[in-house]
Design an enzyme around this catalytic site. Structure first.
Site, mmCIF file in Angstrom:
data_model
loop_
_atom_site.group_PDB
_atom_site.id
_atom_site.type_symbol
_atom_site.label_atom_id
_atom_site.label_comp_id
_atom_site.label_asym_id
_atom_site.label_seq_id
_atom_site.Cartn_x
_atom_site.Cartn_y
_atom_site.Cartn_z
ATOM 1 N N GLU A 163 9.134 1.478 6.117
ATOM 2 C CA GLU A 163 8.798 2.244 7.283
ATOM 3 C C GLU A 163 8.401 3.739 6.664
ATOM 4 O O GLU A 163 7.860 4.400 7.226
ATOM 5 C CB GLU A 163 9.965 2.155 8.099
ATOM 6 C CG GLU A 163 10.038 0.986 8.738
ATOM 7 C CD GLU A 163 8.918 0.916 10.202
ATOM 8 O OE1 GLU A 163 8.521 1.866 10.546
ATOM 9 O OE2 GLU A 163 8.836 -0.310 10.536
ATOM 10 N N GLU A 181 9.493 -3.013 17.333
ATOM 11 C CA GLU A 181 8.659 -3.327 16.361
ATOM 12 C C GLU A 181 7.283 -3.838 16.890
ATOM 13 O O GLU A 181 6.170 -3.280 16.538
ATOM 14 C CB GLU A 181 9.183 -4.228 15.279
ATOM 15 C CG GLU A 181 10.308 -3.666 14.414
ATOM 16 C CD GLU A 181 9.915 -2.768 13.571
ATOM 17 O OE1 GLU A 181 8.853 -2.368 13.369
ATOM 18 O OE2 GLU A 181 10.657 -2.547 12.685
ATOM 19 N N GLU A 187 7.755 7.782 13.820
ATOM 20 C CA GLU A 187 7.919 7.236 12.528
ATOM 21 C C GLU A 187 8.685 8.267 11.673
ATOM 22 O O GLU A 187 9.459 7.663 10.875
ATOM 23 C CB GLU A 187 6.447 6.916 11.821
ATOM 24 C CG GLU A 187 5.561 6.143 12.755
ATOM 25 C CD GLU A 187 6.052 4.399 12.327
ATOM 26 O OE1 GLU A 187 7.033 4.486 11.668
ATOM 27 O OE2 GLU A 187 5.357 4.012 13.028
ATOM 28 N N ASP A 215 2.079 -3.662 8.923
ATOM 29 C CA ASP A 215 3.695 -3.639 8.567
ATOM 30 C C ASP A 215 4.600 -3.921 9.869
ATOM 31 O O ASP A 215 5.580 -4.661 9.730
ATOM 32 C CB ASP A 215 3.854 -2.186 7.851
ATOM 33 C CG ASP A 215 3.412 -1.940 6.577
ATOM 34 O OD1 ASP A 215 3.092 -2.950 5.941
ATOM 35 O OD2 ASP A 215 3.623 -0.830 5.881
ATOM 36 N N GLU A 216 4.096 -3.203 10.931
ATOM 37 C CA GLU A 216 5.118 -3.253 12.072
ATOM 38 C C GLU A 216 5.212 -4.954 12.593
ATOM 39 O O GLU A 216 6.088 -5.389 13.103
ATOM 40 C CB GLU A 216 4.643 -2.576 13.051
ATOM 41 C CG GLU A 216 4.424 -1.041 12.514
ATOM 42 C CD GLU A 216 5.818 -0.394 12.686
ATOM 43 O OE1 GLU A 216 6.932 -1.259 12.224
ATOM 44 O OE2 GLU A 216 6.065 0.866 12.311
ATOM 45 N N TRP A 227 0.769 -1.132 -0.005
ATOM 46 C CA TRP A 227 -0.125 -0.214 -0.088
ATOM 47 C C TRP A 227 0.954 1.081 -0.034
ATOM 48 O O TRP A 227 2.125 0.987 0.422
ATOM 49 C CB TRP A 227 -0.866 0.178 1.046
ATOM 50 C CG TRP A 227 -0.098 0.003 2.703
ATOM 51 C CD1 TRP A 227 -0.176 -1.214 3.371
ATOM 52 C CD2 TRP A 227 0.128 1.251 3.255
ATOM 53 N NE1 TRP A 227 0.737 -0.538 4.457
ATOM 54 C CE2 TRP A 227 0.698 0.677 4.615
ATOM 55 C CE3 TRP A 227 0.080 2.775 3.066
ATOM 56 C CZ2 TRP A 227 1.407 1.707 5.252
ATOM 57 C CZ3 TRP A 227 0.779 3.317 3.811
ATOM 58 C CH2 TRP A 227 1.378 3.030 5.234
ATOM 59 N N THR A 259 5.624 -0.984 18.551
ATOM 60 C CA THR A 259 5.009 0.036 17.708
ATOM 61 C C THR A 259 3.539 -0.459 16.960
ATOM 62 O O THR A 259 2.624 0.194 16.869
ATOM 63 C CB THR A 259 6.098 0.570 16.320
ATOM 64 O OG1 THR A 259 7.331 0.673 16.914
ATOM 65 C CG2 THR A 259 5.423 1.440 15.679
ATOM 66 N N HIS A 304 4.990 5.177 6.477
ATOM 67 C CA HIS A 304 4.016 5.236 7.716
ATOM 68 C C HIS A 304 4.232 6.747 8.086
ATOM 69 O O HIS A 304 3.066 7.341 8.524
ATOM 70 C CB HIS A 304 5.044 4.500 8.855
ATOM 71 C CG HIS A 304 4.791 3.143 8.529
ATOM 72 N ND1 HIS A 304 5.587 2.111 9.428
ATOM 73 C CD2 HIS A 304 4.261 2.196 7.508
ATOM 74 C CE1 HIS A 304 5.419 0.923 8.927
ATOM 75 N NE2 HIS A 304 4.749 1.184 7.882
ATOM 76 N N HIS A 350 7.423 -6.700 10.400
ATOM 77 C CA HIS A 350 8.798 -6.330 10.514
ATOM 78 C C HIS A 350 9.304 -6.955 12.089
ATOM 79 O O HIS A 350 10.493 -7.518 12.287
ATOM 80 C CB HIS A 350 9.002 -4.989 10.679
ATOM 81 C CG HIS A 350 8.738 -4.021 9.463
ATOM 82 N ND1 HIS A 350 8.453 -2.735 9.345
ATOM 83 C CD2 HIS A 350 8.560 -4.680 8.400
ATOM 84 C CE1 HIS A 350 8.376 -2.679 8.036
ATOM 85 N NE2 HIS A 350 8.297 -3.601 7.474
#
Length: 404
Positions: free
Chosen positions: A176, A229, A138, A261-262, A92, A232, A179, A265
Site C-alpha cells: 500500500e 479495498e 492512500e 493491487d487493491e 511494480w 478503493t 500507492h 488485497h
C-alpha cells in the site's frame, strides 16, 4: 453522469460523512431553549445507546472462544492469504511509472516531464480533485496499519512477529505504501496542483486518524477492510478510465496498477471473512449487520485542508458527480459481498439474532436502491443546479458539484 448527479443526498446518508447543509428551521425564539435542550438530550441518548451496543459487540466478539477461531486460522492464512502478496523484486515500484531522473539523464528527464505535464493539462479539474482525494487517502497509511494492529489475535504485537497474521499486515502495508508515493510524485511533476495544500491535508488527516465506527474486533475489522479495498479498487479503476478518456495514458496506467493491487488485497480480506463465516457464522453475520447499521465510513472522512470545514463532503460530492465513486457503487459493493459470502444461504449455526442479522443484511441493497430512486425523483422535481465549490488543492479553482 445523470445517476451520480441525482444521488448526492443519498451519498451523504450512506457514506457517513457529516451533512452540515441541514435545512431544519428552528422554532420561534420563545421555544428555542427547549428545542436545543431536547436536541442535546436526543444526541446524548443516541450516543449512550451506541456505546452500549459497541460494548456488547466487544464482549461477544472478544470472548476467548471467538478469538480462538482466529488463532486456529493461522495455518490457513499462511497457505491462502500470504501468497497474495508480491515480493518486492516482482512488484511494480513508483520509479517504474513516473520519470526517473537518474535513469533518463537530465535531457531525457526534462523531456519526459514536459510530456507528462502536457498530458496532465487535459485532465479536468473535477478529476484532479478526485485524484487528490484518493492520494490523500492512500497517504494516511500509518493510520491503517495502526487500525489493523487493533485486531485481537490477528495483530503484530512486537512489530516484527513471525506469525502469518503479522507478516500479512506488514506485507500489505508495504504494498500500500507505493500507492501514495507514486500518486504524490505524479502530482508534483504535473504542475497542476498546490502541493503545499495537498501535503497539509495529508498531515492533518494522519494527525486526526480515522472514524471506523467499529469495535477492536477482527470480525468487524476484516469486514470493514474487505469493503474498503473493493471501494478503493473501484475508485482508482474509474479514475483510470476517466483520465484515459482525456488523453492522460500515463496517469491511467498508474491508477490501473493501484486498482490491481487493491483487487488482490480485496481478495485476501474477502477470503478471511469467508473463512470466519464458515467457522463462526453467527458471530460473523451479526458483526456484518452491526457494521452496515453503523455504516461503512470512508477512511478519509476526517480530511481537512485548514480552509474548507466541509472538505470531505465536497470531495465526495465531486467524486459522485464525476463518477469516480458513487452511492450506486456503495450498493454494488454490498450486493457483491452478499453474493460472494453467500449470506442469504446461511442457516446452520445461526441463533435467532443471527438470522435477523442475515435478513437485515440481505434486505439492505433493495432498501438502498429505493433510497436512490427517491433521491433521483427529488432531484428531478427540485431541478437543482450545481454549486461551484473552490478546492485549495487546485489553487481554489471552483468545481461544480451537486449538494444536498
Amino acid at each position: 453522469m445523470a445517476a451520480s448527479a441525482t444521488t448526492s443526498t443519498l451519498a451523504v446518508t450512506m457514506f457517513g460523512y457529516p451533512n452540515r447543509n441541514c435545512h431544519l428551521k428552528p422554532p420561534a425564539t420563545a421555544t428555542l431553549r427547549f428545542w436545543r435542550s431536547a436536541a442535546a438530550a436526543a444526541v446524548a441518548t443516541s450516543r449512550r445507546e451506541a456505546e452500549a451496543e459497541e460494548a456488547d459487540e466487544v464482549r461477544r466478539c472478544l470472548a476467548p472462544a471467538r478469538l480462538e477461531v482466529l488463532e486456529q486460522m493461522e495455518p490457513w492464512v499462511e497457505a491462502h492469504v500470504l501468497p497474495l502478496l508480491k515480493p518486492a523484486e516482482e512488484a511494480w515500484q513508483p520509479a517504474d511509472l513516473v520519470p526517473d531522473a537518474a535513469a533518463l539523464g537530465a535531457d531525457g528527464f526534462h523531456a519526459a516531464c514536459v510530456e507528462l505535464r502536457g498530458r496532465a493539462a487535459g485532465v479536468p479539474d473535477a478529476h484532479l480533485v478526485c485524484l487528490v482525494g484518493n492520494m490523500v487517502t492512500e497517504e494516511a497509511l500509518p493510520t491503517y496499519q495502526s487500525m489493523a494492529n487493533r485486531f485481537e489475535s490477528a495483530r503484530d504485537v512486537t512489530g516484527a512477529d513471525a506469525t502469518a497474521w503479522a507478516r500479512w499486515i506488514r506485507g500489505w502495508s508495504a504494498e500500500e505504501n507505493r500507492h501514495g508515493d507514486v500518486l504524490n510524485r505524479y502530482m508534483y511533476l504535473s504542475g497542476r496542483l498546490d502541493m503545499r495544500q495537498v501535503e497539509r491535508t495529508v498531515h492533518r488527516l494522519i494527525g486526526s486518524g480515522m472514524a471506523m465506527h467499529a469495535p477492536a474486533s477482527p470480525y468487524h475489522g476484516f469486514i470493514y477492510v474487505a469493503f474498503q479495498e473493493r471501494a478503493t479498487a473501484i475508485s482508482h479503476g474509474n479514475t483510470a478510465r476517466n483520465v484515459r478518456a482525456h488523453g492522460d495514458d500515463a496517469l491511467a496506467r498508474i491508477c490501473g496498477a493501484i486498482a490491481a493491487d487493491e483487487k488482490r488485497h480485496e481478495a485476501a480480506y474477502t477470503r478471511v471473512v469467508e473463512r470466519l463465516l464458515e467457522a463462526d457464522p453467527d458471530t460473523t453475520v451479526r458483526a456484518l449487520a452491526y457494521m452496515m447499521r453503523r455504516r461503512i465510513t470512508m477512511p478519509a472522512s476526517l480530511m481537512d485542508d485548514g480552509r474548507d470545514a466541509d472538505l470531505f463532503a465536497h470531495y465526495a460530492a465531486a467524486a459522485q458527480q464525476a463518477g469516480t465513486y458513487t452511492a450506486s457503487d456503495y450498493r454494488g459493493i454490498l450486493e457483491h459481498l452478499i453474493r460472494r459470502w453467500r449470506v442469504a444461504e446461511l442457516e446452520a449455526g445461526l441463533s435467532g439474532e443471527g438470522r435477523r442479522a442475515r435478513d437485515y443484511v440481505c434486505a439492505l441493497p433493495q432498501k438502498i436502491r429505493r433510497m436512490e430512486e427517491k433521491a433521483h425523483d427529488r432531484e428531478a422535481q427540485m431541478r437543482k443546479r450545481p454549486t461551484a465549490i473552490p478546492f485549495s488543492w487546485i489553487f481554489d479553482r471552483p468545481v461544480d458539484v451537486m449538494l444536498p
